[in-house]
Design a protein around this motif. Sequence first.
Motif, short mmCIF file in Angstrom:
data_model
loop_
_atom_site.label_atom_id
_atom_site.label_comp_id
_atom_site.label_asym_id
_atom_site.label_seq_id
_atom_site.Cartn_x
_atom_site.Cartn_y
_atom_site.Cartn_z
N THR A 294 1.08 -1.24 -0.09
CA THR A 294 0.05 -0.05 0.04
C THR A 294 0.83 1.20 0.12
OG1 THR A 294 -1.71 1.32 1.28
CG2 THR A 294 -0.16 -0.12 2.53
N ASP A 295 0.33 2.33 -0.61
CA ASP A 295 1.04 3.61 -0.76
C ASP A 295 0.66 4.30 0.61
OD1 ASP A 295 2.06 3.17 -3.00
OD2 ASP A 295 0.67 4.29 -4.20
N GLY A 296 -0.25 4.13 1.45
CA GLY A 296 -0.53 4.83 2.67
C GLY A 296 -1.28 5.85 2.44
N TYR A 297 -2.11 6.34 3.59
CA TYR A 297 -2.70 7.63 3.46
C TYR A 297 -1.79 8.82 3.63
CZ TYR A 297 -5.75 11.30 5.58
OH TYR A 297 -6.55 12.54 5.93
N ARG A 298 -0.76 8.58 4.29
CA ARG A 298 0.08 9.85 4.47
C ARG A 298 1.44 9.76 3.66
NH1 ARG A 298 1.50 9.97 10.46
NH2 ARG A 298 2.38 12.17 9.95
N GLN A 299 2.00 11.04 3.56
CA GLN A 299 3.29 10.96 3.02
C GLN A 299 4.43 9.96 3.47
OE1 GLN A 299 4.33 15.14 3.60
NE2 GLN A 299 3.58 15.82 1.63
N ASN A 300 5.13 9.47 2.92
CA ASN A 300 6.26 8.63 3.31
C ASN A 300 5.62 7.53 4.11
OD1 ASN A 300 9.16 8.20 3.53
ND2 ASN A 300 9.07 8.31 5.52
N SER A 301 4.61 6.78 3.66
CA SER A 301 3.87 5.73 4.52
C SER A 301 3.73 4.60 3.63
CB SER A 301 2.46 6.17 4.99
OG SER A 301 1.73 6.67 3.97
N THR B 81 9.15 -3.97 4.54
CA THR B 81 9.76 -2.63 4.54
C THR B 81 8.55 -1.53 4.80
OG1 THR B 81 11.62 -3.38 3.16
CG2 THR B 81 11.00 -0.99 3.23
N ALA B 82 8.66 -0.84 5.78
CA ALA B 82 7.72 0.33 5.92
C ALA B 82 8.47 1.45 6.34
CB ALA B 82 6.97 -0.14 7.14
N HIS B 83 7.71 2.47 5.45
CA HIS B 83 8.32 3.84 5.54
C HIS B 83 7.33 4.36 6.62
CE1 HIS B 83 10.04 3.28 1.49
NE2 HIS B 83 10.61 4.53 1.69
N ILE B 84 8.15 5.52 7.22
CA ILE B 84 7.89 5.89 8.59
C ILE B 84 7.21 7.43 8.38
CG2 ILE B 84 8.36 6.43 11.14
CD1 ILE B 84 10.45 4.21 10.71
N PRO B 85 5.99 7.45 8.57
CA PRO B 85 5.47 9.13 8.52
C PRO B 85 5.68 9.92 9.75
CG PRO B 85 3.56 7.51 8.69
CD PRO B 85 4.87 6.65 8.54
#
Length: 722
Positions: free
Chosen positions: A237-244, A275-279
Amino acid sequence: MSFKINYLRASPGGLQTKKINLFRCRTSGNKTLNEGFKGFSLLFTLLFALQIIAQDTQKDSITQLDEVVLTQDAIPKKATGITSSSKIAGQAFERFNPTDIPSAINQISGVYILSGAINTNRITIRGIGARTPYGTNKLRMYFNGIPVTNGTGSSTIEAYDYENLGTVEVIKGPKATAYGSNLGGAILLDTKASVQDKTQLINSFAMGSYNMLKDNLTFTHSEDGFNLSLSYNHLETDGYRQNSQFRRDGLLLNTQFQTGQKSSMAILVNYIDYTAHIPSSINQTDFEEDPTRAPSNWLESKGYEANNYILTGLSHTYQFSENLQNTTSVFYTYLDHYEPRPFDILDEFTNGFGVRNRFAGNWGNAQFSFGGEFYKDEYHWGTFENLYEENNGNGSLQGSQLSDNTEFRRQFNLFGTLTYPLTTKFSAQLGLNLNKTHYDFRDLFNQGETNASAERDFDAILLPNLGINYQLKNAKVYANISRGFSNPSLEETLTPEGIINPGIAQETGTNYELGSELSLFEKRLSANISLYRMNVKNLLVAQRIGEDQYIGRNAGKTRHQGLELDLQYREKLSRSVTFSPYLSYTLNDHSFVDFVDGDNDYSGNPLTGVPKHRLSSGIDLRHSNGLLLNLTHQYVDEIPLTDANSINSDSFNVFHAKLGFRTSLSSHISLGLSTGINNIFDSNYAQSVLINAVGFGGAQPRYYYPGNARNYFGGMQLNYVF
């Protein structure tokens, strides 16, 4: 557009319901699965199409059986003897998006998961764990009976794909005994059981907002004395927030087989690579104006975490006689974690291993269990400079090493319980748990006087537990008194200079509980209610000294008291329609009894990080033709964000809906379709909060982790029975 899928599967006792989700949303960009995953999906789709063609002429002769709904009460509990517990199973999971395990578990009163992201969850039980900055501690977690809590008490529920879970059972407070006597209690995760004497291939595919794509492919086989389940899962998923952005692949193997007339073995392997980006959290201005934002330093450094996690376990069960059984498990865990943050880069790995041995049986009219659990892990970590500001906008760049450390941690638990029926209606249970914890910290970076190596050997602690239970015609009444503890985390044992603090002590507390479970109106209404009070001393306080740096100390006492109510009703509105409303309510009256922090006296203030009122409710409507409608609602009261209670988060209501359809296409294939919408009214709310946040360099404190805006999902699930 969105749609969701559910399916029926055949079993000897009737049809069992299962579910899957699928949906679309934003289409800015094309996401693809790896080649192996696509191959599996294409193969299964082809198999499905051929089966329909081959059996099209038989459709008129197929008889669709009435749906059989399995309730939570039909699943045997794992809590020992008369120990009370709460559990959720398939029907409760199926109300939600297949990526949303927090909403599913938050249906249990007294349990609250604050979820900052898919990979950032903090579980609190009766307010215990609310002061932990990130992650979950102060409880023990088990997966198919194997402990998965590390040496300092940290647990990660995001290491499991909840589509693979059959039940989640929660023992609230320190009365678990056989599963540790931690102040928060214990969470017991169990995988789905194979359907007896069936071989199945099940594919669950889901799509949704923010380019969410999920697939779970499971093969199960069951025959006399042998059960096998193998699952592959993928989520992105791209996620709801930036860098997520988030991407995860996992593999789960679970098998049991007879090795003799009295013995059996079980093998468990769970592998997760994500791998998970951290908002990260945001301040109040950003939360109100644009909750999709990530803080500039996290955005510029493209902060993320990469994890490889594996759990392997081997269990052997031997039935000595009708009155005595033993289960012995040996297990190994490995975690490789790499996390670039704006202030440094953390590179760590942990090797953990242990053994758990438990006897259970009957002695006359009494039931007993006793055993031991040993766990040891080796935690290696180092930090490095993050030179992202010198990397031409390409994100994090590893620089010089700042620290190099190793910690050896071990815990040993002895436990035993004895349950005795004093009369035909009145039973009593005595439990004892003995815990011994040791930390050995080694500084491999600094030399001479600056070297911070040290050991911390906590005294053995004895934790008794006494419960009574009285059985009425349509109800039971129970009472419990138990003592529990919590170990300090690694960060809480160190001073700002990185030296072990010899003065830090374990939290301890005594829990008093009174409750009742009722079944009324010919079992159409079930009601559980409990009152409790827990006094905790040597409260562990995480004091923030940097952007993501904390130290711990013991600071006074807290009082946790409250009321928990769970109601579920089931009624047939007609021969075809079943109506099932439910409600879970939690009252938290938690406060600092004695808490002085420097010149500030916070005694009497409500406990930070805990909402006073919380409500989870919903309605399930089922039609015999396979249609299913779920309406769910969650209310969370305002949460004190500072010990001084100077600022609170806003209370919020969130509503979700899901519509599904289930049917059998042939004697071999069943299908489920569903579509859902989360946050129907597009509320702006904090799904998690960071307490006592501090703004550095004149910046506003970052308290809030926003929940997702209105979003959609849908899914399809196909089940092929060989």
